[in-house]
Design a protein around this motif. Sequence first.
Motif, PDB file in Angstrom:
ATOM      1  N   UNK A 118       0.821  -1.211   0.000  1.00  0.00           N
ATOM      2  CA  UNK A 118       0.000   0.000   0.000  1.00  0.00           C
ATOM      3  C   UNK A 118       0.853   1.259   0.000  1.00  0.00           C
ATOM      4  N   UNK A 119       1.918   1.266   0.817  1.00  0.00           N
ATOM      5  CA  UNK A 119       2.827   2.420   0.837  1.00  0.00           C
ATOM      6  C   UNK A 119       3.515   2.574  -0.510  1.00  0.00           C
ATOM      7  N   UNK A 120       3.933   1.453  -1.088  1.00  0.00           N
ATOM      8  CA  UNK A 120       4.577   1.505  -2.393  1.00  0.00           C
ATOM      9  C   UNK A 120       3.675   2.058  -3.470  1.00  0.00           C
ATOM     10  N   UNK A 121       2.405   1.671  -3.438  1.00  0.00           N
ATOM     11  CA  UNK A 121       1.433   2.175  -4.417  1.00  0.00           C
ATOM     12  C   UNK A 121       1.231   3.679  -4.239  1.00  0.00           C
ATOM     13  N   UNK A 122       1.124   4.139  -2.998  1.00  0.00           N
ATOM     14  CA  UNK A 122       0.945   5.571  -2.756  1.00  0.00           C
ATOM     15  C   UNK A 122       2.158   6.370  -3.224  1.00  0.00           C
ATOM     16  N   UNK A 123       3.350   5.845  -2.981  1.00  0.00           N
ATOM     17  CA  UNK A 123       4.552   6.516  -3.468  1.00  0.00           C
ATOM     18  C   UNK A 123       4.607   6.529  -4.989  1.00  0.00           C
ATOM     19  N   UNK A 124       4.175   5.417  -5.605  1.00  0.00           N
ATOM     20  CA  UNK A 124       4.129   5.375  -7.076  1.00  0.00           C
ATOM     21  C   UNK A 124       3.152   6.423  -7.604  1.00  0.00           C
ATOM     22  N   UNK A 125       2.010   6.577  -6.911  1.00  0.00           N
ATOM     23  CA  UNK A 125       1.039   7.597  -7.314  1.00  0.00           C
ATOM     24  C   UNK A 125       1.655   8.996  -7.219  1.00  0.00           C
ATOM     25  N   UNK A 126       2.429   9.214  -6.164  1.00  0.00           N
ATOM     26  CA  UNK A 126       3.112  10.493  -6.012  1.00  0.00           C
ATOM     27  C   UNK A 126       4.117  10.712  -7.140  1.00  0.00           C
ATOM     28  N   UNK A 127       4.857   9.682  -7.476  1.00  0.00           N
ATOM     29  CA  UNK A 127       5.838   9.787  -8.553  1.00  0.00           C
ATOM     30  C   UNK A 127       5.165  10.094  -9.887  1.00  0.00           C
ATOM     31  N   UNK A 159       8.753 -14.003   2.245  1.00  0.00           N
ATOM     32  CA  UNK A 159      10.176 -13.769   2.023  1.00  0.00           C
ATOM     33  C   UNK A 159      10.439 -12.771   0.904  1.00  0.00           C
ATOM     34  N   UNK A 160       9.396 -12.471   0.098  1.00  0.00           N
ATOM     35  CA  UNK A 160       9.544 -11.483  -0.963  1.00  0.00           C
ATOM     36  C   UNK A 160       9.285 -10.056  -0.486  1.00  0.00           C
ATOM     37  N   UNK A 161       9.228  -9.863   0.809  1.00  0.00           N
ATOM     38  CA  UNK A 161       9.136  -8.490   1.317  1.00  0.00           C
ATOM     39  C   UNK A 161      10.346  -7.670   0.898  1.00  0.00           C
ATOM     40  N   UNK A 162      11.425  -8.344   0.510  1.00  0.00           N
ATOM     41  CA  UNK A 162      12.582  -7.603   0.002  1.00  0.00           C
ATOM     42  C   UNK A 162      12.191  -6.796  -1.238  1.00  0.00           C
ATOM     43  N   UNK A 163      11.308  -7.355  -2.084  1.00  0.00           N
ATOM     44  CA  UNK A 163      10.849  -6.630  -3.265  1.00  0.00           C
ATOM     45  C   UNK A 163       9.994  -5.430  -2.880  1.00  0.00           C
ATOM     46  N   UNK A 164       9.118  -5.619  -1.899  1.00  0.00           N
ATOM     47  CA  UNK A 164       8.224  -4.537  -1.485  1.00  0.00           C
ATOM     48  C   UNK A 164       9.009  -3.415  -0.806  1.00  0.00           C
ATOM     49  N   UNK A 165       9.957  -3.793   0.035  1.00  0.00           N
ATOM     50  CA  UNK A 165      10.792  -2.784   0.692  1.00  0.00           C
ATOM     51  C   UNK A 165      11.650  -2.058  -0.344  1.00  0.00           C
ATOM     52  N   UNK A 166      12.165  -2.816  -1.320  1.00  0.00           N
ATOM     53  CA  UNK A 166      12.928  -2.194  -2.396  1.00  0.00           C
ATOM     54  C   UNK A 166      12.091  -1.226  -3.206  1.00  0.00           C
ATOM     55  N   UNK A 167      10.831  -1.589  -3.459  1.00  0.00           N
ATOM     56  CA  UNK A 167       9.932  -0.695  -4.191  1.00  0.00           C
ATOM     57  C   UNK A 167       9.778   0.632  -3.460  1.00  0.00           C
ATOM     58  N   UNK A 168       9.544   0.582  -2.160  1.00  0.00           N
ATOM     59  CA  UNK A 168       9.355   1.803  -1.376  1.00  0.00           C
ATOM     60  C   UNK A 168      10.610   2.674  -1.432  1.00  0.00           C
ATOM     61  N   UNK A 169      11.770   2.070  -1.213  1.00  0.00           N
ATOM     62  CA  UNK A 169      13.006   2.841  -1.196  1.00  0.00           C
ATOM     63  C   UNK A 169      13.326   3.429  -2.563  1.00  0.00           C
ATOM     64  N   UNK A 170      13.118   2.635  -3.618  1.00  0.00           N
ATOM     65  CA  UNK A 170      13.428   3.105  -4.966  1.00  0.00           C
ATOM     66  C   UNK A 170      12.502   4.241  -5.381  1.00  0.00           C
ATOM     67  N   UNK A 171      11.205   4.064  -5.189  1.00  0.00           N
ATOM     68  CA  UNK A 171      10.263   5.104  -5.621  1.00  0.00           C
ATOM     69  C   UNK A 171      10.461   6.374  -4.793  1.00  0.00           C
ATOM     70  N   UNK A 172      10.731   6.230  -3.508  1.00  0.00           N
ATOM     71  CA  UNK A 172      11.022   7.412  -2.688  1.00  0.00           C
ATOM     72  C   UNK A 172      12.284   8.108  -3.189  1.00  0.00           C
ATOM     73  N   UNK A 173      13.294   7.322  -3.580  1.00  0.00           N
ATOM     74  CA  UNK A 173      14.523   7.908  -4.137  1.00  0.00           C
ATOM     75  C   UNK A 173      14.224   8.632  -5.448  1.00  0.00           C
TER      76      UNK A 173
END
Length: 564
Positions: A118-127, A159-173
Amino acid sequence: MSRWIESVRRPRSWLLFVVIALYGWTVTGPAFIDDYRDLRLMREYREGRRSELGLYRFLRGGDDNRALRSAGYYPWWLADEVRYQHSRPIAERWLYGQFLIFGDNTFAYHAVSILLYGIGVLLAARLFAMLTTNRNVSRWAALIFAIAAAHAVPVVFISQQCDLLGLILVVAAMCAAVSWIQNGRGLSVLTAMALYALSLGTKESSLPVALFPLLFGWALRAGKSHLRRGATLSVSMLLLGGVWLSIYAARGFGANNAMMLDPLHETGHYLAELPVRALVLLATWLLPINPFIFYLRPFGQMIIPVLAGIGVLTLLTFFWLIRGSGRSAAMMTVWTLLFLPLLVCTPPDDRNLLLPGIGFAFLAVLWLIPENPQRRVRWLPLLIFVVLQIPTAIANAAAIRMLESTVEANLRTAEASFGRDCQPGDCIFFLNLDTDPQVLFAQYHFDWLRATEGKPTGVRVAFLSDIREPVVHRVDDHTLRIEGPIEPLLEGFLGKMGYTRNRPRHEGDEFDAGVFKARITRMTGDHVREATIRFAEPLASDHYRFIWCSPGEKARVLPAITFS
């Protein structure tokens, strides 16, 4: 519908509603494959029985492989030379922090996964809102990204939370980079660099993100200062990424099994395989199906050229969009393609497409919305990117639950076949497989099931073949011969993960699996046709149970006396 998307109030709340509607029901789902291994390793680390977490260091080769194979944590056909390990310290610590709070409570992990998405989607919307002034485009892109079927597996696979965490960090960057390029604020460039550095510690696929600032500065066309800022930030990120990559390679991370590509040490083979694998990944934009399923078994290979053809159609559509939409389409096309040289190192799998999915979503909207705002959205992209994605995403998530239920049911049937409480030293031998995920980390899975019920662990689980219809012969009181007369042994994904291209299978190869020893006894060309398995105890031992699995049916026990 387009007018509603453009005018709806609180669009972010609607996006969260969509995420919860799609995946909220998955919080009651089980763990899956790698998750059982992760839970065990984290418990051992907490108890001081491990010096490091190593959640993504699956195979280190040599003595480590021999020990894991002998203990039953990997199948008997794992060769000593195979390496498969990733450096993801941020992702490891993230999962371990949850373990200290939640323990084995899978409900909580799934809830965190949905929150992360959900956080990743919101950040993507912001981007998207920062990339275009067209509110209709940005909102449609956010919606298409949120419902993309390719994102289902990372959401439901703990175990794929690494992808979700990566999404958040990348889109925020990326958001910070856009802010720096547009406004020149020093804090933004430092934020972008810091977030990019953290993303490298979560998933290797973050590496190409370094070129985004340059792409955006070029696409903005508002002045030379924007291009200069974008280039400066990209160069800084590339230097950081280069340092990370050199450390990654020097410490021996990576994979060398026959299913993986190694661009550093086997460049020729990598370049030969790259085009087809890249096209197969691109095909998922037009066809919401996970191509990985066609790499599991040899008969799926005939579908690969078809998918590659669809990937060519994807590329042609991208070029058509560039002609109509100019630099914005070109920027997102290049963004999407940048990830492919890295992603093809593993067999094409749509669960790795979260970051390219940003480009996929943006390009989908450029096709979806006509240039004339008075016209309705185009029906074909609406069908592909909206109508088909929702049921496919739900089906993908449900498939994981169904597969897990099948695996657990087979393990339960095998356990019950003893007619008594299983004790350490008892052994369950599956003669064939029902589903491919059944083999992966079966020992971790069974130990976890028994531990959660307060039962002793140490009951061995092993798969004797990787095919559905082997022919099994009794050689003597201690030995079975397993043949693959139709489908060769060790020919599918799981079999090829067990050896390297530099050291293929040979007749006479022997493997020590602890409670039994295996030997490849007959090959035709490069195909394994026969293997013998010699057990430490007689086949009729009360400590042994031999299990046969049939798709859609309950697993059944085969008494040793039934073997011809």
